[in-house]
Motif scaffolding. Structure first.
Motif, short mmCIF file in Angstrom:
data_model
loop_
_atom_site.label_atom_id
_atom_site.label_comp_id
_atom_site.label_asym_id
_atom_site.label_seq_id
_atom_site.Cartn_x
_atom_site.Cartn_y
_atom_site.Cartn_z
N MET A 1 0.85 -1.16 0.00
CA MET A 1 0.00 0.00 0.00
C MET A 1 0.90 1.23 0.00
O MET A 1 1.79 1.34 0.84
N PRO A 2 0.67 2.15 -0.92
CA PRO A 2 1.47 3.37 -0.95
C PRO A 2 1.27 4.21 0.32
O PRO A 2 0.22 4.17 0.96
N PHE A 3 2.31 4.96 0.65
CA PHE A 3 2.29 5.74 1.88
C PHE A 3 1.18 6.78 1.87
O PHE A 3 0.55 7.04 2.90
N ARG A 4 0.93 7.38 0.73
CA ARG A 4 -0.10 8.42 0.63
C ARG A 4 -1.48 7.85 0.97
O ARG A 4 -2.25 8.45 1.71
N ILE A 5 -1.79 6.66 0.46
CA ILE A 5 -3.07 6.02 0.75
C ILE A 5 -3.14 5.63 2.22
O ILE A 5 -4.18 5.78 2.87
N PHE A 6 -2.03 5.13 2.76
CA PHE A 6 -1.99 4.77 4.17
C PHE A 6 -2.30 5.98 5.05
O PHE A 6 -3.08 5.89 6.00
N CYS A 7 -1.70 7.13 4.74
CA CYS A 7 -1.94 8.34 5.53
C CYS A 7 -3.39 8.80 5.42
O CYS A 7 -3.98 9.25 6.41
N ARG A 8 -3.96 8.69 4.24
CA ARG A 8 -5.37 9.07 4.07
C ARG A 8 -6.28 8.18 4.90
O ARG A 8 -7.22 8.66 5.55
N ILE A 9 -6.05 6.89 4.85
CA ILE A 9 -6.89 5.97 5.62
C ILE A 9 -6.72 6.21 7.12
O ILE A 9 -7.69 6.22 7.88
N LEU A 10 -5.47 6.42 7.56
CA LEU A 10 -5.22 6.71 8.97
C LEU A 10 -5.94 7.98 9.41
O LEU A 10 -6.59 8.01 10.46
N GLY A 29 -12.06 17.12 25.68
CA GLY A 29 -11.06 16.33 26.41
C GLY A 29 -11.20 14.85 26.12
O GLY A 29 -10.21 14.14 25.91
N THR A 30 -12.44 14.37 26.12
CA THR A 30 -12.69 12.96 25.82
C THR A 30 -12.30 12.64 24.38
O THR A 30 -11.75 11.57 24.09
N VAL A 31 -12.55 13.59 23.47
CA VAL A 31 -12.18 13.40 22.07
C VAL A 31 -10.67 13.25 21.93
O VAL A 31 -10.17 12.36 21.23
N VAL A 32 -9.91 14.10 22.60
CA VAL A 32 -8.45 14.06 22.51
C VAL A 32 -7.91 12.74 23.06
O VAL A 32 -7.07 12.07 22.44
N VAL A 33 -8.40 12.35 24.24
CA VAL A 33 -7.92 11.12 24.88
C VAL A 33 -8.29 9.90 24.02
O VAL A 33 -7.46 9.02 23.79
N THR A 34 -9.52 9.87 23.52
CA THR A 34 -9.96 8.73 22.72
C THR A 34 -9.19 8.66 21.39
O THR A 34 -8.82 7.58 20.94
N THR A 35 -8.94 9.82 20.78
CA THR A 35 -8.20 9.83 19.51
C THR A 35 -6.76 9.37 19.71
O THR A 35 -6.21 8.62 18.90
N LEU A 36 -6.14 9.80 20.81
CA LEU A 36 -4.78 9.34 21.11
C LEU A 36 -4.76 7.83 21.38
O LEU A 36 -3.84 7.12 20.95
N ALA A 37 -5.77 7.34 22.10
CA ALA A 37 -5.84 5.90 22.37
C ALA A 37 -6.04 5.12 21.07
O ALA A 37 -5.43 4.06 20.86
N CYS A 38 -6.88 5.64 20.19
CA CYS A 38 -7.10 4.99 18.89
C CYS A 38 -5.81 4.99 18.07
O CYS A 38 -5.48 3.98 17.43
N SER A 39 -5.10 6.09 18.09
CA SER A 39 -3.83 6.18 17.37
C SER A 39 -2.83 5.16 17.91
O SER A 39 -2.12 4.50 17.14
N LEU A 40 -2.77 5.02 19.22
CA LEU A 40 -1.87 4.05 19.84
C LEU A 40 -2.24 2.62 19.45
O LEU A 40 -1.37 1.81 19.12
N LEU A 41 -3.54 2.32 19.46
CA LEU A 41 -3.97 0.98 19.07
C LEU A 41 -3.65 0.69 17.59
O LEU A 41 -3.25 -0.43 17.25
N LEU A 42 -3.80 1.68 16.74
CA LEU A 42 -3.47 1.49 15.33
C LEU A 42 -1.97 1.24 15.14
O LEU A 42 -1.56 0.41 14.33
N GLN A 43 -1.15 1.95 15.90
CA GLN A 43 0.29 1.73 15.81
C GLN A 43 0.68 0.34 16.31
O GLN A 43 1.54 -0.33 15.73
N LEU A 44 0.05 -0.11 17.39
CA LEU A 44 0.32 -1.45 17.90
C LEU A 44 -0.11 -2.52 16.89
O LEU A 44 0.61 -3.52 16.69
#
Length: 106
Positions: A1-10, A29-44
């Motif tokens: 998958m090209p990097f550009r498409i990966f960034c768009r999907i992310l 505040g809940t949005v920020v915490v949840t988005t960071l948690a989602c980002s962490l889960l995607l990285q894992l």
């Protein structure tokens, strides 16, 4: 998958998560915490998938090495003996003669 498409999907996944959480809780505040948690889960998940692909490629290379070794063993074991070839040829010749004789008889 090209990097550009990966960034768009992310970005799409993170924005949709943020919007869903904001409409459900109306809290930034809940949005920020949840988005960071989602980002962490995607990285894992990404890291785990890379580890899986590395592990699978190692298994495939080991299996191909084993198959190559087994093929060389089969070549050595499966070479017919000269006596076996001679016996089989004689058996086939005798069978063909008997078949020809049986076809001639009424």
């Amino acid at each position: 998958m090209p990097f550009r498409i990966f960034c768009r999907i992310l970005g799409l996944v993170l924005c949709s998560t943020a919007l869903t959480v904001y409409f459900a809780s109306h809290s930034i505040g809940t949005v920020v915490v949840t988005t960071l948690a989602c980002s962490l889960l995607l990285q894992l998940a990404y890291f785990a998938s890379v580890l899986f692909l590395v592990w699978r490629s190692g298994c495939v290379s080991r299996a191909s090495q084993r198959a190559g070794h087994l093929d060389s063993c089969k070549k050595v074991v499966s070479e017919p003996d000269l006596d076996e070839v001679t016996n089989k040829s004689a058996d086939l010749l005798q069978r063909d003669q008997m078949l020809a004789i049986s076809l001639l008889l009424p």
